[in-house]
Design a protein around this motif. Structure first.
Motif, PDB file in Angstrom:
ATOM      1  N   LYS A  35       0.845  -1.202   0.000  1.00  0.00           N
ATOM      2  CA  LYS A  35       0.000   0.000   0.000  1.00  0.00           C
ATOM      3  C   LYS A  35       0.879   1.252   0.000  1.00  0.00           C
ATOM      4  O   LYS A  35       1.902   1.312   0.684  1.00  0.00           O
ATOM      5  CB  LYS A  35      -0.926   0.019   1.216  1.00  0.00           C
ATOM      6  CG  LYS A  35      -0.217   0.157   2.565  1.00  0.00           C
ATOM      7  CD  LYS A  35      -1.202   0.327   3.702  1.00  0.00           C
ATOM      8  CE  LYS A  35      -0.476   0.578   5.021  1.00  0.00           C
ATOM      9  NZ  LYS A  35      -1.369   0.837   6.140  1.00  0.00           N
ATOM     10  N   THR A  36       0.465   2.223  -0.777  1.00  0.00           N
ATOM     11  CA  THR A  36       1.103   3.545  -0.973  1.00  0.00           C
ATOM     12  C   THR A  36       2.396   3.484  -1.780  1.00  0.00           C
ATOM     13  O   THR A  36       2.928   4.526  -2.149  1.00  0.00           O
ATOM     14  CB  THR A  36       1.380   4.297   0.347  1.00  0.00           C
ATOM     15  OG1 THR A  36       2.546   3.773   0.991  1.00  0.00           O
ATOM     16  CG2 THR A  36       0.189   4.278   1.286  1.00  0.00           C
ATOM     17  N   GLU A  55      -2.765  -5.005  -0.264  1.00  0.00           N
ATOM     18  CA  GLU A  55      -3.218  -3.628  -0.475  1.00  0.00           C
ATOM     19  C   GLU A  55      -4.322  -3.291   0.513  1.00  0.00           C
ATOM     20  O   GLU A  55      -5.142  -4.141   0.851  1.00  0.00           O
ATOM     21  CB  GLU A  55      -3.723  -3.452  -1.910  1.00  0.00           C
ATOM     22  CG  GLU A  55      -2.635  -3.483  -2.966  1.00  0.00           C
ATOM     23  CD  GLU A  55      -1.776  -2.209  -2.953  1.00  0.00           C
ATOM     24  OE1 GLU A  55      -2.289  -1.140  -2.581  1.00  0.00           O
ATOM     25  OE2 GLU A  55      -0.589  -2.304  -3.320  1.00  0.00           O
ATOM     26  N   LYS A  57      -6.529  -0.664  -0.005  1.00  0.00           N
ATOM     27  CA  LYS A  57      -7.694  -0.116  -0.697  1.00  0.00           C
ATOM     28  C   LYS A  57      -7.863  -0.802  -2.042  1.00  0.00           C
ATOM     29  O   LYS A  57      -6.904  -0.983  -2.793  1.00  0.00           O
ATOM     30  CB  LYS A  57      -7.529   1.395  -0.893  1.00  0.00           C
ATOM     31  CG  LYS A  57      -7.457   2.171   0.416  1.00  0.00           C
ATOM     32  CD  LYS A  57      -7.272   3.655   0.171  1.00  0.00           C
ATOM     33  CE  LYS A  57      -7.216   4.430   1.485  1.00  0.00           C
ATOM     34  NZ  LYS A  57      -6.993   5.879   1.271  1.00  0.00           N
ATOM     35  N   GLN A  59      -9.280   0.283  -4.786  1.00  0.00           N
ATOM     36  CA  GLN A  59      -8.981   1.117  -5.952  1.00  0.00           C
ATOM     37  C   GLN A  59      -7.474   1.236  -6.186  1.00  0.00           C
ATOM     38  O   GLN A  59      -7.006   1.192  -7.320  1.00  0.00           O
ATOM     39  CB  GLN A  59      -9.607   2.514  -5.781  1.00  0.00           C
ATOM     40  CG  GLN A  59      -9.984   3.188  -7.087  1.00  0.00           C
ATOM     41  CD  GLN A  59     -10.994   2.393  -7.899  1.00  0.00           C
ATOM     42  OE1 GLN A  59     -11.863   1.730  -7.359  1.00  0.00           O
ATOM     43  NE2 GLN A  59     -10.851   2.431  -9.214  1.00  0.00           N
ATOM     44  N   GLU A  60      -6.703   1.390  -5.127  1.00  0.00           N
ATOM     45  CA  GLU A  60      -5.254   1.481  -5.283  1.00  0.00           C
ATOM     46  C   GLU A  60      -4.693   0.169  -5.824  1.00  0.00           C
ATOM     47  O   GLU A  60      -3.814   0.158  -6.699  1.00  0.00           O
ATOM     48  CB  GLU A  60      -4.581   1.823  -3.953  1.00  0.00           C
ATOM     49  CG  GLU A  60      -3.071   2.023  -4.099  1.00  0.00           C
ATOM     50  CD  GLU A  60      -2.352   2.284  -2.784  1.00  0.00           C
ATOM     51  OE1 GLU A  60      -1.109   2.195  -2.778  1.00  0.00           O
ATOM     52  OE2 GLU A  60      -3.025   2.562  -1.771  1.00  0.00           O
ATOM     53  N   GLY A  63      -5.094  -0.255  -9.527  1.00  0.00           N
ATOM     54  CA  GLY A  63      -4.154   0.518 -10.325  1.00  0.00           C
ATOM     55  C   GLY A  63      -2.822  -0.177 -10.534  1.00  0.00           C
ATOM     56  O   GLY A  63      -2.071   0.158 -11.456  1.00  0.00           O
ATOM     57  N   LYS A  64      -2.515  -1.166  -9.679  1.00  0.00           N
ATOM     58  CA  LYS A  64      -1.226  -1.865  -9.762  1.00  0.00           C
ATOM     59  C   LYS A  64      -1.331  -3.252 -10.397  1.00  0.00           C
ATOM     60  O   LYS A  64      -0.383  -3.728 -11.023  1.00  0.00           O
ATOM     61  CB  LYS A  64      -0.624  -2.010  -8.358  1.00  0.00           C
ATOM     62  CG  LYS A  64      -0.352  -0.693  -7.664  1.00  0.00           C
ATOM     63  CD  LYS A  64       0.100  -0.915  -6.225  1.00  0.00           C
ATOM     64  CE  LYS A  64       0.161   0.390  -5.465  1.00  0.00           C
ATOM     65  NZ  LYS A  64       0.516   0.193  -4.043  1.00  0.00           N
ATOM     66  N   ARG A 225       6.869   5.035   4.595  1.00  0.00           N
ATOM     67  CA  ARG A 225       5.806   5.532   3.725  1.00  0.00           C
ATOM     68  C   ARG A 225       5.680   7.041   3.835  1.00  0.00           C
ATOM     69  O   ARG A 225       5.875   7.613   4.898  1.00  0.00           O
ATOM     70  CB  ARG A 225       4.457   4.907   4.086  1.00  0.00           C
ATOM     71  CG  ARG A 225       4.361   3.448   3.754  1.00  0.00           C
ATOM     72  CD  ARG A 225       2.932   2.939   3.910  1.00  0.00           C
ATOM     73  NE  ARG A 225       2.868   1.549   3.466  1.00  0.00           N
ATOM     74  CZ  ARG A 225       3.150   0.510   4.237  1.00  0.00           C
ATOM     75  NH1 ARG A 225       3.488   0.718   5.490  1.00  0.00           N
ATOM     76  NH2 ARG A 225       3.097  -0.722   3.769  1.00  0.00           N
ATOM     77  N   TYR A 227       2.693   9.580   3.224  1.00  0.00           N
ATOM     78  CA  TYR A 227       1.256   9.679   2.916  1.00  0.00           C
ATOM     79  C   TYR A 227       0.953  11.070   2.378  1.00  0.00           C
ATOM     80  O   TYR A 227       1.447  12.084   2.899  1.00  0.00           O
ATOM     81  CB  TYR A 227       0.419   9.421   4.165  1.00  0.00           C
ATOM     82  CG  TYR A 227       0.508   7.996   4.649  1.00  0.00           C
ATOM     83  CD1 TYR A 227      -0.330   7.026   4.138  1.00  0.00           C
ATOM     84  CD2 TYR A 227       1.440   7.619   5.609  1.00  0.00           C
ATOM     85  CE1 TYR A 227      -0.261   5.710   4.584  1.00  0.00           C
ATOM     86  CE2 TYR A 227       1.528   6.311   6.055  1.00  0.00           C
ATOM     87  CZ  TYR A 227       0.668   5.365   5.536  1.00  0.00           C
ATOM     88  OH  TYR A 227       0.744   4.070   5.981  1.00  0.00           O
TER      89      TYR A 227
END
Length: 231
Positions: A35-36, A55, A57, A59-60, A63-64, A225, A227
């Protein structure tokens, strides 16, 4: 150190913890929490041999996913909103944080409609913290008969995030509580619980000693990370 070096170091620590606990090599799987982090970092970790990524989320993650090879296994480890359930069932192999009977019922309905039988973990609020999601242990035991009767879900095990502690040893009672709860529930209603998702970068070795089968490690592999500020 590079992502590859970090990954190798974490895997060696996992194997050492398995050995200390008298567990077979390979009985614990690593979920690299991506994540991120951008897809290129995930690809570098995949190139180094890692196959399971987590992950927070939907939606994120979406995207990957197209950027990684098809042998990549994606786990959803963050809270799941009802409006994201259909997408989650389509793209994620294991959903770690089913935190209520209401959500499980809804997922069961969607799974029936779509012809899927998703593998899920039930999130347990082992510290009885008001600020956290998840079933309180006593609530899970009470609601287990209905949960285990949901025909379109495969309840594979339990997951927890214990209260924050400085010393990993302080997390041990919470990990032990989750394992004991799994042992109590496994077999009831025909559900054979095999997975315990517990332990993160700072305490995964303690979690392994208490029975974790999945450990979720991110910063120790990918680094710190950053954010984005809330808009």
């Amino acid at each position: 150190m590079s992502i590859q070096q970090n990954l190798e170091h974490i895997l060696s620590r996992i194997r050492a913890a398995e050995l200390r606990a008298g567990r077979p090599a390979g009985s614990v799987r690593l979920v690299a929490v991506s994540k991120t982090f951008p897809a290129e970092d995930v690809k570098a970790c995949h190139d180094a041999g890692q196959r399971i990524f987590g992950e927070n989320k939907v939606q994120e993650g979406l995207g990957k996913i197209p950027s990684l090879p098809p042998d990549t296994e994606w786990h959803l480890i963050g809270p799941l909103q009802r409006n994201k359930v259909r997408k989650a069932l389509e793209y994620f192999t294991l959903i770690h944080a089913v935190d209520s009977l209401r959500l499980a019922r809804f997922m069961d309905t969607v799974a029936q409609e779509t012809g899927k039988r998703p593998r899920i973990l039930l999130e347990v609020n082992v510290g009885n913290e008001d600020s956290k999601f998840g079933f309180f242990p006593e609530t899970l035991e009470k609601e287990w008969p209905e949960l285990s009767s949901l025909n379109h879900l495969e309840i594979a095990g339990l997951m927890c995030i214990p209260p924050p502690v400085e010393n990993p040893e302080e997390a041990r009672p919470y990990f032990r509580r989750l394992r004991e709860l799994k042992e109590v529930l496994s077999g009831r209603g025909g559900a054979t619980l095999t997975e315990l998702s517990m332990g993160m970068s700072h305490d995964f070795e303690t979690a392994i000693e208490e029975g974790a089968t999945l450990v979720r490690v991110g910063t120790a592999i990918f680094g710190g990370r950053s954010y984005a500020p809330a808009s």
